[in-house]
Design an enzyme around this catalytic site. Structure first.
Site, short mmCIF file in Angstrom:
data_model
loop_
_atom_site.label_atom_id
_atom_site.label_comp_id
_atom_site.label_asym_id
_atom_site.label_seq_id
_atom_site.Cartn_x
_atom_site.Cartn_y
_atom_site.Cartn_z
N ASP A 2 30.11 25.92 23.11
CA ASP A 2 31.01 25.35 22.11
C ASP A 2 30.46 24.05 21.52
O ASP A 2 30.46 23.86 20.30
CB ASP A 2 32.37 25.08 22.73
N GLU B 257 29.42 36.54 24.32
CA GLU B 257 30.62 35.94 24.92
C GLU B 257 30.50 35.94 26.44
O GLU B 257 30.13 36.95 27.06
CB GLU B 257 31.85 36.75 24.52
N GLY C 87 44.01 26.72 20.53
CA GLY C 87 44.31 27.86 21.37
C GLY C 87 43.87 29.19 20.80
O GLY C 87 44.23 30.24 21.33
N LEU D 91 38.58 29.18 19.13
CA LEU D 91 37.66 28.72 18.09
C LEU D 91 37.13 27.32 18.37
O LEU D 91 36.58 26.66 17.50
CB LEU D 91 38.35 28.76 16.73
N SER D 92 37.29 26.86 19.60
CA SER D 92 36.70 25.61 20.08
C SER D 92 37.25 24.37 19.41
O SER D 92 36.51 23.46 19.02
CB SER D 92 35.17 25.64 19.94
N TYR E 177 39.59 31.97 33.09
CA TYR E 177 38.19 31.68 32.76
C TYR E 177 37.44 31.20 34.00
O TYR E 177 36.32 31.64 34.27
CB TYR E 177 38.18 30.63 31.65
N GLU F 243 34.90 17.45 28.60
CA GLU F 243 35.83 18.57 28.80
C GLU F 243 35.87 19.03 30.26
O GLU F 243 36.94 19.25 30.83
CB GLU F 243 35.43 19.75 27.91
N SER G 16 38.84 22.07 20.95
CA SER G 16 38.58 20.94 21.85
C SER G 16 37.15 20.44 21.71
O SER G 16 36.89 19.23 21.76
CB SER G 16 38.88 21.32 23.30
#
Length: 387
Positions: free
Chosen positions: A175, A36, A125, A128-129, A231, A163, A131
């Site tokens: 992602d 991560e 949200g 878990l990707s 982020y 994105e 988008s």
């Protein structure tokens, strides 16, 4: 984001646009087994594709415009001329598919007008990707419809640019790589420095294990500025740490002691990245060696401690989930995704899944949080045409 039972994307497209689509494409969300905040530091990641996908039904038109519709947002159709596409126009959910069209046109690909209907099953949200699933399903659809000479690895860059540059979400390469490149029954080892990939067999069910996702329902937002808890700020801090160490990226550092001279909070940010890369390689060794995969559990929990204490992206709700899962018998657990909300992941004996789920729900409610939505994940297929 939940999908009403029985929704047929092709039928929904026909109801919206008065004709059938030319095809239907699906792309999955992902959960990261380990690795991560390493992707934008040229490090290692080890995701699996979710069984949950976003589906895009698409058809070309003669009009030079993009028309977007969503099963989840039926009252928010979007219509915009192709030449008018620009960051912020459109915004919201429509920015993601529009960004794919915009990026392909920026790269010189000739596209006609389009009608697109999307239908998402990936929780929004939740870290878990969702988008990436949206951008990747549309990117694959347009490649196929317009016979664009693009490999999947190149579509990763198209979807990521949509994105980053159009929707304003500062994601790394993880992602979209997971959504486009994962395969059934495997985790995807991605070296983000050279973009090399390896499919790593992952049959946890054969060992009597399950990966349990625990969605706290507290959404994380990546496209929300660069405050101290964001982020974007973590990416900036990692860049500052690398510059202070005189290396192009934190991937170049393998000894945690090498970051000790950095000032806070850069020391802790860099220490997480260095130790997380080591954890990815340790998990990989377990999976490749034939060792009982339960040995992965403590590495997951160590990753959560690092994300909580060194990277400071966990939340009280996530910490409760992780701690309760481990107390209830999970072999290990950690938060997943960008942080500041979202989901946790637990490695559990499959026969103990109901007990762990119940224990986490009880602990969450006792701490004043909502009980998380829980579901078991198996490594699933990457993006594909389904009709």
């Amino acid at each position: 984001m939940s999908v009403p039972a029985g929704v047929d994307p092709a039928a929904a497209f026909a109801a919206r646009f008065g004709r059938p689509p030319e095809g239907v494409w699906a792309a999955p969300g992902r959960v990261n087994l380990i690795g991560e905040h390493t992707d934008y530091n040229d490090g290692y990641v080890l995701p699996v594709a979710l069984p949950h996908s976003t589906v895009a039904a698409v058809a070309r038109t003669a009009e030079p415009e993009l028309v977007l519709a969503s099963v989840q947002y039926p009252d928010q159709p979007v219509r915009v001329a192709l030449d008018a596409l620009a960051p912020g126009a459109p915004d919201g959910w429509a920015a993601y598919p529009a960004g794919v069209v915009h990026q392909l046109r920026r790269e010189g690909h000739r596209l006609s007008g389009l009608q697109v209907l999307v239908d998402g099953q990936v929780p929004v949200g939740a870290g878990l990707s969702s988008s990436a699933a949206l951008t990747c399903s549309v990117a694959l659809a347009l490649r196929d419809l317009f016979a664009l000479p693009l490999r999947r690895a190149e579509l990763v860059d198209v979807a990521r640019a949509a994105e980053n540059d159009f929707a304003g979400a500062p994601t790394g390469v993880l992602d979209h790589s997971a959504s486009l490149l994962c395969t059934v029954g495997h985790a995807l080892l991605l070296d983000t420095r050279d973009r090399s990939t390896t499919q790593v067999p992952l049959d946890l069910a054969a060992a009597g294990l399950a990966l349990l996702v625990l969605d706290t329902g507290a959404p994380h937002q990546l496209a929300t500025g660069g405050g101290p808890d964001s982020y974007a700020r973590r990416r900036q801090e990692c860049g500052e740490a690398a510059a202070a160490l005189g290396v192009p990226s934190l991937r170049e550092v393998s000894d945690p002691a090498a970051v000790q001279a950095l000032p806070e909070p850069l020391r802790r940010r860099a220490r997480h990245v260095v130790t997380e890369n080591a954890r990815v390689l340790a998990v990989l060794e377990v999976l490749r060696s034939g060792t009982d995969p339960r040995a992965v559990g403590p590495l997951l929990t160590a990753g959560h401690r690092s994300l909580r204490e060194d990277f400071a992206v966990s939340t009280p709700a996530l910490d409760v989930c992780v701690d309760a899962a481990v107390r209830a018998g999970a072999h290990g657990a950690r938060m997943v995704g960008g942080g500041f909300g979202g989901s946790a992941l637990a490695l559990v004996d499959d026969r103990h899944v109901p007990a762990v789920r119940a224990a986490v729900a009880e602990a969450s409610r006792a701490a004043g949080h909502r009980a998380p939505t829980a579901f078991v994940v198996v490594p699933s297929a990457g993006a594909r045409r389904v009709e």
